[in-house]
Design a protein around this motif. Structure first.
Motif, PDB file in Angstrom:
ATOM      1  N   LYS A   1       0.810  -1.222   0.000  1.00 47.81           N
ATOM      2  CA  LYS A   1       0.000   0.000   0.000  1.00 47.81           C
ATOM      3  C   LYS A   1       0.840   1.268   0.000  1.00 47.81           C
ATOM      4  O   LYS A   1       0.354   2.341  -0.350  1.00 47.81           O
ATOM      5  CB  LYS A   1      -0.932   0.014   1.228  1.00 47.81           C
ATOM      6  CG  LYS A   1      -1.926  -1.136   1.269  1.00 47.81           C
ATOM      7  CD  LYS A   1      -2.793  -1.057   2.511  1.00 47.81           C
ATOM      8  CE  LYS A   1      -3.831  -2.164   2.573  1.00 47.81           C
ATOM      9  NZ  LYS A   1      -3.232  -3.484   2.820  1.00 47.81           N
ATOM     10  N   THR A   2       2.109   1.165   0.440  1.00 46.93           N
ATOM     11  CA  THR A   2       2.960   2.343   0.520  1.00 46.93           C
ATOM     12  C   THR A   2       4.387   1.978   0.111  1.00 46.93           C
ATOM     13  O   THR A   2       4.748   0.800   0.025  1.00 46.93           O
ATOM     14  CB  THR A   2       3.014   2.910   1.953  1.00 46.93           C
ATOM     15  OG1 THR A   2       3.644   1.945   2.815  1.00 46.93           O
ATOM     16  CG2 THR A   2       1.622   3.228   2.481  1.00 46.93           C
ATOM     17  N   GLU A   3       5.215   3.011  -0.099  1.00 49.47           N
ATOM     18  CA  GLU A   3       6.610   2.773  -0.452  1.00 49.47           C
ATOM     19  C   GLU A   3       7.344   2.039   0.663  1.00 49.47           C
ATOM     20  O   GLU A   3       8.213   1.198   0.411  1.00 49.47           O
ATOM     21  CB  GLU A   3       7.315   4.098  -0.758  1.00 49.47           C
ATOM     22  CG  GLU A   3       6.856   4.746  -2.056  1.00 49.47           C
ATOM     23  CD  GLU A   3       7.677   5.972  -2.403  1.00 49.47           C
ATOM     24  OE1 GLU A   3       8.725   6.181  -1.760  1.00 49.47           O
ATOM     25  OE2 GLU A   3       7.269   6.709  -3.305  1.00 49.47           O
ATOM     26  N   LYS A   4       7.013   2.358   1.915  1.00 47.28           N
ATOM     27  CA  LYS A   4       7.699   1.711   3.032  1.00 47.28           C
ATOM     28  C   LYS A   4       7.367   0.225   3.100  1.00 47.28           C
ATOM     29  O   LYS A   4       8.243  -0.602   3.349  1.00 47.28           O
ATOM     30  CB  LYS A   4       7.340   2.406   4.353  1.00 47.28           C
ATOM     31  CG  LYS A   4       8.223   1.996   5.524  1.00 47.28           C
ATOM     32  CD  LYS A   4       7.899   2.806   6.762  1.00 47.28           C
ATOM     33  CE  LYS A   4       8.415   4.233   6.637  1.00 47.28           C
ATOM     34  NZ  LYS A   4       9.886   4.304   6.702  1.00 47.28           N
ATOM     35  N   SER A   5       6.106  -0.141   2.872  1.00 46.98           N
ATOM     36  CA  SER A   5       5.742  -1.556   2.906  1.00 46.98           C
ATOM     37  C   SER A   5       6.389  -2.306   1.747  1.00 46.98           C
ATOM     38  O   SER A   5       6.829  -3.445   1.900  1.00 46.98           O
ATOM     39  CB  SER A   5       4.223  -1.725   2.865  1.00 46.98           C
ATOM     40  OG  SER A   5       3.685  -1.261   1.640  1.00 46.98           O
TER      41      SER A   5
ATOM     42  N   ASN B   1      -2.179   7.425   3.550  1.00 51.52           N
ATOM     43  CA  ASN B   1      -0.734   7.232   3.628  1.00 51.52           C
ATOM     44  C   ASN B   1      -0.119   8.387   4.415  1.00 51.52           C
ATOM     45  O   ASN B   1      -0.167   9.535   3.984  1.00 51.52           O
ATOM     46  CB  ASN B   1      -0.165   7.179   2.205  1.00 51.52           C
ATOM     47  CG  ASN B   1       1.326   6.897   2.177  1.00 51.52           C
ATOM     48  OD1 ASN B   1       2.029   7.070   3.162  1.00 51.52           O
ATOM     49  ND2 ASN B   1       1.809   6.461   1.031  1.00 51.52           N
TER      50      ASN B   1
ATOM     51  N   LYS C   1       3.410   9.473   5.642  1.00 54.28           N
ATOM     52  CA  LYS C   1       4.869   9.286   5.598  1.00 54.28           C
ATOM     53  C   LYS C   1       5.253   7.834   5.347  1.00 54.28           C
ATOM     54  O   LYS C   1       6.174   7.295   5.942  1.00 54.28           O
ATOM     55  CB  LYS C   1       5.511   9.777   6.902  1.00 54.28           C
ATOM     56  CG  LYS C   1       5.330  11.255   7.177  1.00 54.28           C
ATOM     57  CD  LYS C   1       6.085  11.669   8.411  1.00 54.28           C
ATOM     58  CE  LYS C   1       5.940  13.160   8.665  1.00 54.28           C
ATOM     59  NZ  LYS C   1       6.695  13.597   9.859  1.00 54.28           N
ATOM     60  N   GLY C   2       4.544   7.191   4.443  1.00 55.67           N
ATOM     61  CA  GLY C   2       4.863   5.820   4.101  1.00 55.67           C
ATOM     62  C   GLY C   2       4.181   4.782   4.956  1.00 55.67           C
ATOM     63  O   GLY C   2       4.309   3.590   4.706  1.00 55.67           O
TER      64      GLY C   2
ATOM     65  N   PRO D   1       0.702   3.060   6.038  1.00 55.76           N
ATOM     66  CA  PRO D   1      -0.723   3.005   5.707  1.00 55.76           C
ATOM     67  C   PRO D   1      -1.559   3.029   6.985  1.00 55.76           C
ATOM     68  O   PRO D   1      -1.359   2.211   7.885  1.00 55.76           O
ATOM     69  CB  PRO D   1      -0.874   1.669   4.966  1.00 55.76           C
ATOM     70  CG  PRO D   1       0.245   0.837   5.465  1.00 55.76           C
ATOM     71  CD  PRO D   1       1.363   1.768   5.844  1.00 55.76           C
TER      72      PRO D   1
ATOM     73  N   TYR E   1       2.882   9.122  13.134  1.00 48.38           N
ATOM     74  CA  TYR E   1       4.079   8.491  12.562  1.00 48.38           C
ATOM     75  C   TYR E   1       5.055   8.094  13.664  1.00 48.38           C
ATOM     76  O   TYR E   1       5.597   6.978  13.665  1.00 48.38           O
ATOM     77  CB  TYR E   1       4.746   9.446  11.570  1.00 48.38           C
ATOM     78  CG  TYR E   1       6.015   8.886  10.965  1.00 48.38           C
ATOM     79  CD1 TYR E   1       5.955   7.963   9.923  1.00 48.38           C
ATOM     80  CD2 TYR E   1       7.256   9.259  11.450  1.00 48.38           C
ATOM     81  CE1 TYR E   1       7.115   7.437   9.375  1.00 48.38           C
ATOM     82  CE2 TYR E   1       8.426   8.737  10.914  1.00 48.38           C
ATOM     83  CZ  TYR E   1       8.346   7.828   9.869  1.00 48.38           C
ATOM     84  OH  TYR E   1       9.501   7.304   9.344  1.00 48.38           O
TER      85      TYR E   1
END
Length: 456
Positions: free
Chosen positions: A140-144, A264, A266-267, A269, A372
């Protein structure tokens, strides 16, 4: 069957620029020969690996589509089998017609995840890497996705290999003691090998501890917005989403059911859930919503406890406050654009308060920063550099490994027979092998790969 040639549409159904039909197996090129006519005069059976060829798909003499075809010779492919990919025009009809033609020529329709399953069974991926493919698709996000890419790269596989090497060194010593008693080895476990066991415990403990945060990054932080009616819960949801998702009125009880949206931050979800205002009500429908809200306070990963700063605390506020757990709550004082009347000095269970005006969009960024910080809290600040587990199966296997190693140390300290050490060593090694799939059963594999989409 493992040796069948399989085929599926690997792109989403529907209108689009391109649709891809993927074929994998020893008959992939033979099937292509029957349906594909290159624009050039080259023979299809002589196509070079890792090239793209322009031409047309025919069903007998009937033109089906103008396509680009790529051929990849095994074992240097995703499945380690011969792979053909037919790039058709996108749409509901064309890709289905090409797939039907491929199946008519002898391919079997692939099951969900069957391409990746073959990659695992053929040694192209271990089970952790195969699972990461699904996580990347659903990220779902860049971090995941960053966490999943680390796993696909083999970071967890490599760490498991290190742990197994430490345990195998111990196992080698134990086997010598058991098999050659005439050697008179008195020390059941030298210090350097005991250090191996301590390292395994420390590493598995760290990985297990990373699961809760990793799961939040992968699946989203279940965040319940709770408070009595008309404190501004729906306005808060709309402000964070930057859209008018929830209905906002002056009438108490407007929100009667939960509203879920993913945002989202900061990366991270965030699965934000706007709940019904908690209060005593005679309305049957609203009461169902109130009961859902009470349940969410207990089951959410994070609770945003919203109060109206322009009103004094009352019985309903305190009833909600008593239900909240202090380790997973952020307090929110809304309506700070109006004269303040609230006194929160007795609400000591809430460690952090954020002042906002959801209507005027004041303090929303401060709230997002606090959320966050709550999620990462010093454990997974840089997911690209740290190994974090996100799969409950991995966590369970690592817990079994840790327990078995702890049993080994207890056995040594209590002076019990070395045979018991061997039993726990085998348990620890088997548990690690479960993580990577070196030891697995058919039911487990069926469960894992059934969650994939068809064509992957």
């Amino acid at each position: 069957m493992m040796f069948d040639t399989i085929a599926a549409i690997s792109t989403p159904r529907g209108e689009g620029g391109i649709g891809i039909v993927r074929i994998s197996g020893k008959e992939a090129l033979d099937i292509l020969c029957e349906i594909f006519k290159p624009k050039s005069s080259r023979n299809v059976s002589e196509l070079k690996s890792y090239t793209i060829t322009y031409g047309h798909i025919y069903d007998g003499d009937k033109l089906i589509d103008e396509v680009l075809v790529s051929f990849m010779k095994g074992p240097r492919t995703y499945t380690r089998e011969d792979i053909v990919e037919i790039n058709c025009h996108g749409g509901y009809i064309i890709t289905e017609r090409v797939l039907e033609l491929v199946l008519k020529k002898g391919a079997k329709l692939a099951e969900p995840g069957e391409f990746t399953r073959r990659a695992f069974l053929n040694g192209r991926l271990d089970l952790t890497q195969a699972e990461s493919v699904m996580d990347i698709i659903h990220g779902k996000t860049e971090k995941s996705i960053s966490l999943s890419l680390n796993q696909l790269r083999g970071d967890l596989k490599e760490q498991i290999g290190v742990l197994k090497k430490l345990l195998l060194d111990v196992a080698a010593h134990v086997n010598v003691v058991l098999d050659y008693p005439e050697e008179g080895i008195d020390d059941p476990l030298p210090k350097n090998l005991r250090d191996n066991l301590d390292t395994v415990i420390a590493t598995t403990t760290k990985l297990i501890a990373s699961y809760d945060k990793g799961k939040m990054i992968k699946e989203g932080v279940k965040t319940a917005i709770v408070g009595k009616p008309n404190v501004g819960k729906s306005s808060l949801l709309n402000s964070v989403l930057r859209e008018e998702r929830a209905i906002v009125t002056r009438i108490a009880g407007t929100t009667r059911d939960t509203i879920e949206e993913i945002v989202n931050i900061k990366g991270i979800p965030l699965v934000m859930i706007d709940t019904a205002g908690i209060r005593e009500t005679e309305d049957e429908v609203e009461n169902i919503g109130v009961q859902k809200s009470k349940s969410l306070i207990k089951n959410a990963d994070l609770v945003l406890f919203v109060l109206d700063a322009s009103r004094e605390l009352d019985k309903e506020d305190f009833e909600i406050y008593e239900r909240i757990e202090s380790d997973k709550v952020i307090g929110i004082l809304n309506k700070i654009d109006i004269e303040r009347k609230i006194d929160i000095k007795n609400l000591t269970k809430v460690k952090k308060w954020i002042e906002i005006s959801a209507l005027e969009k004041i303090g929303i960024e401060d709230l997002e920063d606090e959320i966050y910080e709550y999620v990462v809290s010093g454990q997974v600040e840089d997911s690209s550099e740290k190994l974090v587990i996100t799969n409950v199966r991995h966590k369970s296997a690592l817990e079994k490994t840790k327990k078995a190693v702890e049993n080994i140390l207890e056995t040594i300290d209590m002076g019990y027979p070395m045979d018991l050490i061997a039993v726990d060593l085998n348990e620890a090694l088997d548990s690690l092998s479960e993580v990577t799939g070196e030891i697995s059963n058919e039911d487990l594999l069926d469960h894992i790969f059934s969650n994939f989409c068809v064509g992957k």
